[in-house]
Design a protein around this motif. Structure first.
Motif, PDB file in Angstrom:
ATOM      1  N   HIS A   1       8.037 -26.517 -30.080  1.00 34.33           N
ATOM      2  CA  HIS A   1       8.260 -27.300 -31.678  1.00 34.33           C
ATOM      3  C   HIS A   1       7.292 -28.487 -31.186  1.00 34.33           C
ATOM      4  O   HIS A   1       7.548 -29.246 -30.237  1.00 34.33           O
ATOM      5  CB  HIS A   1       9.760 -27.783 -31.557  1.00 34.33           C
ATOM      6  N   HIS A   2       6.691 -28.564 -32.292  1.00 40.45           N
ATOM      7  CA  HIS A   2       5.662 -29.910 -31.949  1.00 40.45           C
ATOM      8  C   HIS A   2       6.280 -31.065 -31.862  1.00 40.45           C
ATOM      9  O   HIS A   2       5.887 -32.047 -31.003  1.00 40.45           O
ATOM     10  CB  HIS A   2       4.774 -29.973 -33.312  1.00 40.45           C
ATOM     11  N   LEU A   3       7.430 -31.554 -32.499  1.00 38.28           N
ATOM     12  CA  LEU A   3       8.095 -32.767 -32.386  1.00 38.28           C
ATOM     13  C   LEU A   3       8.710 -32.775 -31.049  1.00 38.28           C
ATOM     14  O   LEU A   3       8.959 -33.921 -30.392  1.00 38.28           O
ATOM     15  CB  LEU A   3       9.307 -32.955 -33.367  1.00 38.28           C
TER      16      LEU A   3
ATOM     17  N   GLY B   1       7.555 -31.624 -28.373  1.00 37.67           N
ATOM     18  CA  GLY B   1       6.371 -32.131 -27.544  1.00 37.67           C
ATOM     19  C   GLY B   1       6.150 -33.559 -27.581  1.00 37.67           C
ATOM     20  O   GLY B   1       6.186 -34.331 -26.667  1.00 37.67           O
ATOM     21  N   HIS B   2       6.216 -34.240 -28.778  1.00 39.48           N
ATOM     22  CA  HIS B   2       6.064 -35.639 -29.059  1.00 39.48           C
ATOM     23  C   HIS B   2       7.307 -36.335 -28.265  1.00 39.48           C
ATOM     24  O   HIS B   2       7.168 -37.621 -27.507  1.00 39.48           O
ATOM     25  CB  HIS B   2       6.166 -36.105 -30.547  1.00 39.48           C
ATOM     26  N   LEU B   3       8.499 -35.899 -28.290  1.00 38.55           N
ATOM     27  CA  LEU B   3       9.636 -36.498 -27.751  1.00 38.55           C
ATOM     28  C   LEU B   3       9.591 -36.554 -26.174  1.00 38.55           C
ATOM     29  O   LEU B   3      10.120 -37.508 -25.670  1.00 38.55           O
ATOM     30  CB  LEU B   3      11.060 -35.700 -28.112  1.00 38.55           C
TER      31      LEU B   3
ATOM     32  N   THR C   1      -0.635 -39.753 -29.946  1.00 45.38           N
ATOM     33  CA  THR C   1      -1.220 -38.761 -31.284  1.00 45.38           C
ATOM     34  C   THR C   1      -1.384 -37.341 -30.425  1.00 45.38           C
ATOM     35  O   THR C   1      -1.009 -37.279 -29.471  1.00 45.38           O
ATOM     36  CB  THR C   1      -2.753 -39.439 -31.340  1.00 45.38           C
ATOM     37  N   ASP C   2      -1.705 -36.372 -31.444  1.00 45.60           N
ATOM     38  CA  ASP C   2      -1.356 -35.314 -31.168  1.00 45.60           C
ATOM     39  C   ASP C   2      -2.317 -34.692 -29.852  1.00 45.60           C
ATOM     40  O   ASP C   2      -3.678 -35.135 -30.071  1.00 45.60           O
ATOM     41  CB  ASP C   2      -1.788 -34.295 -32.211  1.00 45.60           C
ATOM     42  N   ASN C   3      -1.862 -33.986 -28.948  1.00 47.96           N
ATOM     43  CA  ASN C   3      -2.489 -33.499 -27.634  1.00 47.96           C
ATOM     44  C   ASN C   3      -1.754 -32.570 -27.262  1.00 47.96           C
ATOM     45  O   ASN C   3      -0.537 -32.073 -27.670  1.00 47.96           O
ATOM     46  CB  ASN C   3      -2.465 -34.856 -26.746  1.00 47.96           C
TER      47      ASN C   3
HETATM   48 ZN    ZN Z   1       2.027 -34.877 -34.176  1.00 43.17          ZN
END
Ligand code: ZN
Ligand code: KG4
Length: 335
Positions: free
Chosen positions: A110-112, A114-116, A298-300
Motif C-alpha cells: 500500500h503506497h500510504l 510506505g509513506h507511514l 516525496t514518492d520513492n
Molecule cells: Zn505519495
C-alpha cells in the motif's frame, strides 16, 4: 534479506534496494515533472507510457549503484495502490515478471503504508504506536498507527489534499507544476499582509478542508494588483494558514490519544516551515517528532522496499497475480 522496491503509482518511476543488515543500499527516482509540466498536472496515459520506458533502466541503476545482480535479491515489493491504474500496472507487471523469472516472492504494498513507515528508515526511528500526519498531493490524513498493517484514521480532508491546495494556489500565482516547493520558496519573501482563514479549527474533530483556502486566494488575487510582492504575500498567508491548521489538528490528536510520538509523512512533509512548527509543538508537549529526510517524504521506492521487508518478515505469501488497486483503502490492510 535483500528487497527490491518498485514505485510507479503516479509520476515518479522509482526503485530501491533495502538490505536487512545495511539498510537502504541504493535508491533512484526518475521524475516525470518535465513531461507533465505543459499540461499543469499529471496526464495518466503519458505517465504509464513513460514508466514503461524508464522502469528497467531505473532498476538497472540501483543494482549497479549497490554492486548487486538480480540473482542476489531475495524478494520484490511493488506499489499496489492507490494511484493511477496504468502507472501501477507497469510496476506490478515488472515486479511479478522478475519474481517469476528469478523464482523469488513478490509482495504488493500500500503506497500510504510506505509513506507511514518511511521515518523508520532514519536513525531516529519511531516505534509503534505512533501518530502520523500524512500530507501529500493526493492525501491528508491524521493516522494512529497501532502496529504494522493496523492503522486508524483519526481525521482526513473532506475536499482537497494539502499538496493539491498548495499546487492549485501555486498555479494561480503563475508558478510551475507541482507548485508546493515553489510556493514555499516564494513565501519566504512574503510579508504579513493578508489573513487567510484557518478552516475547521473552530469545530471539534480532526478532519480538514482546504478547498476554501484556494477560493480565498482567488478572491485576494482578483482584488489586488498582482505584483511580485503581492504574490509573495499571498504565498506567505496561504502557507501560514495551512500550517497553523495542521499544527492545531496534530495538537488535538495528541490530546485525544495521549500519544506523543508524531511522524511526518508525504510530499508536503518536505516543507521546512511545517517541520519547524511541528518541532516546536512537540517540544511544547514534551513529545518527539520523527521526520524522514525530504527524499523519503516525496514518492520513492526506499519506503516500498522497507514496507516489503517488514511484511516479508511477518508473512511469506508470494502470489503470481498482478495485484493493483487504484482506490486501495488503508483500512483494508492487515497482517
Ligand atoms: Zn505519495
Ligand atoms: O508524496 P508526494 O511526492 O506524492 C503523492 O503521493 O502525492 O507529494 C507530492 C506533493 C505535491 O503536491 C507537492 O507540491 C507537495 O507534495 N510538496 C510540497 C513541498 N514539496 C513537495 N508542498 C509544500 N512544501 C514543500 N516544500
Amino acid at each position: 534479506m535483500r528487497i527490491l522496491g518498485i514505485e510507479t503509482s503516479c509520476d515518479e518511476t522509482a526503485a530501491a534496494i533495502y538490505d536487512e543488515n545495511a539498510g537502504v543500499l541504493s535508491h533512484r527516482v526518475h521524475s516525470q515533472v518535465a513531461l507533465h509540466d505543459q499540461y499543469g498536472g499529471v496526464v495518466p496515459e503519458l505517465a504509464a507510457r513513460d514508466h514503461l520506458t524508464k522502469i528497467l533502466p531505473v532498476i538497472e541503476s540501483v543494482l549497479k549503484d549497490s554492486k548487486l545482480t538480480l540473482q542476489q535479491l531475495n524478494g520484490i515489493a511493488y506499489t499496489k495502490g492507490p494511484g493511477l491504474v496504468g502507472a501501477l500496472l507497469i510496476g506490478a507487471m515488472t515486479g511479478q515478471t522478475l519474481s517469476y523469472a528469478l523464482n523469488i516472492p513478490a509482495i504488493p504494498i500500500h503506497h500510504l503504508e510506505g509513506h507511514l513507515l518511511a521515518a523508520m528508515l532514519e536513525e531516529k526511528k519511531p516505534a509503534f504506536p505512533f501518530l502520523a500526519l500524512l500530507v501529500s498531493g493526493g492525501h491528508t490524513l491524521l493516522i494512529k498507527a497501532n502496529k504494522l498493517g493496523h492503522y486508524e484514521i483519526l481525521g482526513e480532508t473532506l475536499d482537497d489534499a494539502v499538496g493539491e491546495a498548495f499546487d492549485k494556489t501555486a498555479k494561480l500565482l503563475g508558478l510551475p507544476y507541482p507548485g508546493g516547493a515553489h510556493l514555499a520558496s516564494l513565501a519566504l519573501k512574503g510579508k504579513k499582509r493578508f489573513l487567510f482563514p484557518r478552516p475547521m479549527v473552530d469545530r471539534p474533530g480532526l478532519d480538514f478542508s482546504f478547498s476554501g483556502l484556494k477560493t480565498f486566494a482567488v478572491n485576494t488575487i482578483k482584488t489586488h494588483i498582482l505584483d511580485e510582492q503581492t504574490k509573495a504575500d499571498v504565498a506567505f498567508a496561504f502557507e501560514e494558514a495551512v500550517i497553523d491548521t495542521l499544527v492545531i489538528k496534530c495538537k488535538r490528536a495528541i490530546e485525544k490519544t495521549h500519544i506523543k510520538h508524531l511522524v511526518i509523512a508525504g510530499g508536503v512533509g518536505a516543507n521546512l516551515n511545517l517541520r519547524q512548527r511541528l518541532t516546536k509543538l512537540m517540544e511544547k508537549v514534551q513529545g518527539t517528532l520523527f521526520t524522514p529526510r525530504t527524499e523519503y517524504c516525496t514518492d520513492n521506492a526506499a519506503m516500498i522496499a522497507y514496507a516489503g521487508f517488514l511484511r516479508f518478515k511477518m508473512e511469506r505469501t508470494p502470489t503470481l497475480s498482478v495485484d493493483v488497486s487504484p482506490r486501495f483503502d488503508l483500512l483494508e490492510l492487515t497482517i
